[in-house]
Design an enzyme around this catalytic site. Structure first.
Site, PDB file in Angstrom:
ATOM      1  N   LYS A  64       0.821  -1.223   0.000  1.00 22.32           N
ATOM      2  CA  LYS A  64       0.000   0.000   0.000  1.00 22.32           C
ATOM      3  C   LYS A  64       0.851   1.267   0.000  1.00 22.32           C
ATOM      4  O   LYS A  64       0.574   2.196  -0.747  1.00 22.32           O
ATOM      5  CB  LYS A  64      -0.921   0.049   1.225  1.00 22.32           C
ATOM      6  CG  LYS A  64      -2.019  -0.991   1.238  1.00 22.32           C
ATOM      7  CD  LYS A  64      -3.000  -0.747   2.372  1.00 22.32           C
ATOM      8  CE  LYS A  64      -2.361  -0.737   3.743  1.00 22.32           C
ATOM      9  NZ  LYS A  64      -1.829  -2.016   4.212  1.00 22.32           N
TER      10      LYS A  64
ATOM     11  N   ARG B 143      -9.780   1.594   9.455  1.00 24.77           N
ATOM     12  CA  ARG B 143      -9.293   0.232   9.615  1.00 24.77           C
ATOM     13  C   ARG B 143     -10.292  -0.654  10.345  1.00 24.77           C
ATOM     14  O   ARG B 143     -10.040  -1.841  10.526  1.00 24.77           O
ATOM     15  CB  ARG B 143      -8.007   0.287  10.436  1.00 24.77           C
ATOM     16  CG  ARG B 143      -6.864  -0.526   9.885  1.00 24.77           C
ATOM     17  CD  ARG B 143      -5.669  -0.271  10.800  1.00 24.77           C
ATOM     18  NE  ARG B 143      -4.505  -1.008  10.448  1.00 24.77           N
ATOM     19  CZ  ARG B 143      -3.527  -0.549   9.671  1.00 24.77           C
ATOM     20  NH1 ARG B 143      -3.603   0.630   9.118  1.00 24.77           N
ATOM     21  NH2 ARG B 143      -2.471  -1.292   9.462  1.00 24.77           N
TER      22      ARG B 143
ATOM     23  N   ARG C 295      11.211  -7.144   4.158  1.00 25.07           N
ATOM     24  CA  ARG C 295      11.352  -5.737   4.503  1.00 25.07           C
ATOM     25  C   ARG C 295      11.980  -5.562   5.889  1.00 25.07           C
ATOM     26  O   ARG C 295      12.704  -4.604   6.137  1.00 25.07           O
ATOM     27  CB  ARG C 295       9.964  -5.081   4.491  1.00 25.07           C
ATOM     28  CG  ARG C 295       9.991  -3.605   4.774  1.00 25.07           C
ATOM     29  CD  ARG C 295       8.614  -2.992   4.696  1.00 25.07           C
ATOM     30  NE  ARG C 295       7.813  -3.299   5.874  1.00 25.07           N
ATOM     31  CZ  ARG C 295       6.548  -2.924   6.022  1.00 25.07           C
ATOM     32  NH1 ARG C 295       5.936  -2.280   5.075  1.00 25.07           N
ATOM     33  NH2 ARG C 295       5.886  -3.213   7.119  1.00 25.07           N
TER      34      ARG C 295
ATOM     35  N   ARG D  88      11.538  -1.778  11.348  1.00 25.11           N
ATOM     36  CA  ARG D  88      10.240  -1.608  11.997  1.00 25.11           C
ATOM     37  C   ARG D  88      10.060  -2.644  13.085  1.00 25.11           C
ATOM     38  O   ARG D  88      10.189  -3.844  12.858  1.00 25.11           O
ATOM     39  CB  ARG D  88       9.122  -1.724  10.952  1.00 25.11           C
ATOM     40  CG  ARG D  88       8.748  -0.378  10.390  1.00 25.11           C
ATOM     41  CD  ARG D  88       7.672  -0.484   9.360  1.00 25.11           C
ATOM     42  NE  ARG D  88       6.406  -1.024   9.865  1.00 25.11           N
ATOM     43  CZ  ARG D  88       5.276  -0.930   9.191  1.00 25.11           C
ATOM     44  NH1 ARG D  88       5.242  -0.337   8.024  1.00 25.11           N
ATOM     45  NH2 ARG D  88       4.175  -1.451   9.688  1.00 25.11           N
TER      46      ARG D  88
ATOM     47  N   ARG E 221      -0.998  -8.858  12.925  1.00 22.62           N
ATOM     48  CA  ARG E 221      -1.524  -7.753  12.113  1.00 22.62           C
ATOM     49  C   ARG E 221      -2.424  -8.281  10.994  1.00 22.62           C
ATOM     50  O   ARG E 221      -3.468  -7.693  10.683  1.00 22.62           O
ATOM     51  CB  ARG E 221      -0.367  -6.930  11.520  1.00 22.62           C
ATOM     52  CG  ARG E 221       0.259  -5.982  12.545  1.00 22.62           C
ATOM     53  CD  ARG E 221       1.683  -5.602  12.205  1.00 22.62           C
ATOM     54  NE  ARG E 221       1.831  -4.971  10.915  1.00 22.62           N
ATOM     55  CZ  ARG E 221       2.957  -5.025  10.188  1.00 22.62           C
ATOM     56  NH1 ARG E 221       4.021  -5.677  10.638  1.00 22.62           N
ATOM     57  NH2 ARG E 221       3.020  -4.411   9.037  1.00 22.62           N
TER      58      ARG E 221
HETATM   59  P1  ADP Z   1       0.572  -2.256   7.877  1.00 20.06           P
HETATM   60  O1  ADP Z   1      -0.562  -1.946   6.959  1.00 20.06           O
HETATM   61  O2  ADP Z   1       1.712  -2.937   7.204  1.00 20.06           O
HETATM   62  O3  ADP Z   1       0.149  -2.972   9.130  1.00 20.06           O
HETATM   63  P2  ADP Z   1       0.730   0.570   8.740  1.00 20.06           P
HETATM   64  O4  ADP Z   1       1.910   1.444   8.590  1.00 20.06           O
HETATM   65  O5  ADP Z   1      -0.508   0.916   7.990  1.00 20.06           O
HETATM   66  O6  ADP Z   1       1.243  -0.890   8.377  1.00 20.06           O
HETATM   67  O7  ADP Z   1       0.324   0.494  10.284  1.00 20.06           O
HETATM   68  C1  ADP Z   1       1.260   0.157  11.283  1.00 20.06           C
HETATM   69  C2  ADP Z   1       0.571   0.121  12.642  1.00 20.06           C
HETATM   70  O8  ADP Z   1       0.081   1.440  12.971  1.00 20.06           O
HETATM   71  C3  ADP Z   1      -0.662  -0.780  12.751  1.00 20.06           C
HETATM   72  O9  ADP Z   1      -0.314  -2.129  13.019  1.00 20.06           O
HETATM   73  C4  ADP Z   1      -1.410  -0.130  13.920  1.00 20.06           C
HETATM   74  O10 ADP Z   1      -0.817  -0.476  15.152  1.00 20.06           O
HETATM   75  C5  ADP Z   1      -1.157   1.348  13.698  1.00 20.06           C
HETATM   76  N1  ADP Z   1      -2.226   1.950  12.884  1.00 20.06           N
HETATM   77  C6  ADP Z   1      -2.112   2.410  11.612  1.00 20.06           C
HETATM   78  N2  ADP Z   1      -3.296   2.884  11.166  1.00 20.06           N
HETATM   79  C7  ADP Z   1      -4.192   2.703  12.172  1.00 20.06           C
HETATM   80  C8  ADP Z   1      -5.569   2.947  12.327  1.00 20.06           C
HETATM   81  N3  ADP Z   1      -6.319   3.459  11.333  1.00 20.06           N
HETATM   82  N4  ADP Z   1      -6.157   2.638  13.525  1.00 20.06           N
HETATM   83  C9  ADP Z   1      -5.441   2.125  14.515  1.00 20.06           C
HETATM   84  N5  ADP Z   1      -4.145   1.837  14.442  1.00 20.06           N
HETATM   85  C10 ADP Z   1      -3.507   2.116  13.283  1.00 20.06           C
END
Ligand code: ADP
Length: 195
Positions: free
Chosen positions: A15, A90, A129, A135, A146
């Protein structure tokens, strides 16, 4: 063109990469909640510390915190002519919050792009990655969590936006360029068909 998009897909679907390419070509900001949380964590501020206590375990940051952050971000001037949200909403409650933000701003959502990838491909990408980036949430156990959370909480959004006639589905397996081309074509066909 002013276009307001949501990008949804499992962790590891690519994404972030596709968001950047698409936003460069559309000249709109890519707003990634995960990236904003990581920036705060790197700065070590209060929001960052709070967020990291969840992100490091692969848990969602509480809605109240995330919703407020997105409300503030979307009110910034660079979002006035469109944006792409990556990683938000989400879960169904965040969809309700976002509907409220859009209503308050008097704006409408154009489309939700789903980038699909099966779990095994996603896990392999994320483990790859992990060795390049640093990370904290890219260990195998946290990655699996996740992905489980994605299936349980985020996948229902795909049906919901489909019922609203906003959904565009793109296969995320392939090279970065192949997927970017699919995204570009699918989005312009969708927007053209809508008129
Ligand atoms: P990925 O899609 O690979 O899990 P992201 O960078 O989108 O990675 O998100 C990393 C982390 O940030 C998530 O696992 C969550 O803990 C937090 N996070 C991101 N977006 C949200 C959201 N909309 N609501 C709650 N937590 C979020």
């Amino acid at each position: 063109m002013s276009v307001r998009l949501i990008l949804v897909g499992p962790p590891g679907a690519g994404k972030g990469t596709q968001a950047k390419l698409l936003c460069d070509s559309l000249a709109i900001p890519a707003i990634s909640t995960g990236e904003i949380f990581r920036a705060h964590a790197a700065a070590g501020d209060e929001l960052g510390q709070l967020a990291e206590s969840y992100t490091s375990k692969g848990e969602l940051v509480p809605d109240e915190v995330t919703n407020r952050m997105v409300t503030e971000r979307l009110a910034e001037s660079d979002a006035a002519n469109g944006f792409l949200l990556d990683g938000y909403p989400r879960n169904p409650d965040q969809v309700g919050a976002l509907d409220g933000i859009f209503a308050d701003l008097g704006i409408e959502l154009d489309a939700v792009l789903e980038i699909g990838a099966d779990d095994d491909a996603a896990i392999q990408r994320l483990l790859g990655r992990a060795s390049e980036q640093n990370r904290k949430d890219d260990t195998e156990a946290v990655i699996r969590h996740r992905i489980d959370l994605y299936h349980a909480q985020t996948e229902p959004l795909i049906k919901l936006y489909g019922e609203r006639g906003k959904l565009i589905q793109v296969d995320g397996i392939g090279t970065i360029e192949e997927v970017a081309e699919r995204v570009r074509v699918a989005l312009s066909e969708f927007l053209d068909a809508r008129g």
